[in-house]
Design a protein around this motif. Structure first.
Motif: not given
Length: 338
Positions: A220-221, A277-278, A210-216, A267-269
């Motif tokens: 990618g806005y 968080g990021f 879920l986090l990986e999809r969130y970052v993408a 974003l940096l974790p």
């Protein structure tokens, strides 16, 4: 090295050993990252100055907690209760969204895990410690009177015996038990009125994906992809602004209008308040690369994001989290690496 120097160095080391756990305690009491660190520094200075009066009737740790409690209670006499935007006002519809800041001392502040969570061997103990610094629990603590707050933290989070807490607060066991009962009742009322973040420790495979999809989606806005990750009642906050939004439609609408400058962010974790968080950087049109914008704290429940909170005072937060105050553009990084 003289004996006196050795003794001073030894005392410094013994006091310093307790800094992280004391910071966690003061942070839970005060709701402020920087006030907590100030309170701990004051505690250690007071302990150092009055160590010759320490008679050893209790452990050094108990003595330090007594000093820290008194420091925090003194600081809380001003009556300020730190809060989240949703503790202070109703949700704002997107059509009426406006960015109105409130003073810094209004807000519950984020905190890096490493500054408040001591390393422990027991996974269950570590999980309890993380839960006790999550934003929802921290916000609930701030609603308790200061002494109830201290009792609840010492009994429920740190697992002190009632007799130990009574001795620390110069009160009776019956008084401690009564305060704990009232504090539990207040927290139970708040828990019924809102969903808690259900984040496993460590993150399970589903939460990690879920986090990986969130970052993408965020980098990618891609609002369609982001909306698919949000719970229908997801909440977005942005201290120091008192605005808060609820529902994925208003959140996505905000991000493509008032918040559109975040497009193209990186974003940096970071580990913050026992949650993922990021550190968010948005494009810097003047210097190139990316400039700090927010520390994001994400809340997850039932496979969706239920809350994401943007703490915008980056001049304070980024040094606290140990992340850089500027990111080079990827092309610049490639050139520098060659």
């Amino acid at each position: 090295m003289s004996d006196s120097t050795a003794t001073v160095d030894d005392l410094d080391a013994r006091l310093e050993k307790h800094r992280v756990e004391l910071t966690g305690y003061c942070y839970r009491m005060l709701g402020s990252s920087f006030e907590a660190e100030d309170a701990v520094q004051d505690t250690l200075v007071r302990a150092w100055r009055s160590y010759d009066k320490f008679e050893g009737r209790s452990s050094l740790r108990s003595w330090l907690y007594r000093i820290a409690t008194n420091v925090c209670l003194d600081m809380l006499n001003a009556g300020n209760k730190r809060a989240r935007p949703m503790d202070l006002s109703e949700s704002t519809p997107l059509a009426k969204a406006a960015l109105s800041p409130r003073p810094d001392n209004t807000w519950l502040e984020p905190m890096p895990d490493a500054r408040v969570l001591p390393t422990v061997e027991d996974p269950a103990e570590a999980a309890v410690a993380k839960e006790s610094v999550r934003l929802a629990f921290m916000a609930a603590l701030q609603q308790l009177p200061p002494k109830q707050r201290a009792v609840l933290i010492l009994r429920e989070v740190l697992a002190w015996r009632a007799s130990e807490v009574a001795e620390l607060l110069d009160t009776s066991v019956a008084s401690v038990n009564s305060a704990l009962q009232r504090a539990r009742a207040t927290l139970a009322e708040r828990a019924e009125s809102g969903a808690e973040a259900a984040v496993s420790d460590p993150l399970d495979e589903e939460q990690q994906k879920l986090l990986e999809r969130y970052v993408a989606a965020f980098e990618g806005y891609d609002m369609s992809a982001l909306t698919a990750l949000l719970h229908e009642d997801a909440i977005m906050t942005m201290p120091p602004f008192d605005l808060w939004l609820t529902g994925h439609d208003d959140i996505a609408g905000f991000m493509t209008t008032i918040g559109s400058a975040c497009e193209g962010s990186r974003l940096l974790p970071v580990q913050v308040n026992g949650l993922p968080g990021f550190a968010q950087y948005k494009p810097d049109p003047e210097k190139g690369g990316y400039t700090p914008w927010a520390v994001q704290v994400l809340e997850i429940s039932d496979g969706r994001l239920t809350g994401f909170h943007f703490f915008l005072d980056t001049e304070r937060w980024f040094p606290l989290f140990g992340v850089p105050l500027h990111l080079e553009a990827e092309a610049d990084q490639v050139e520098q690496g060659e």
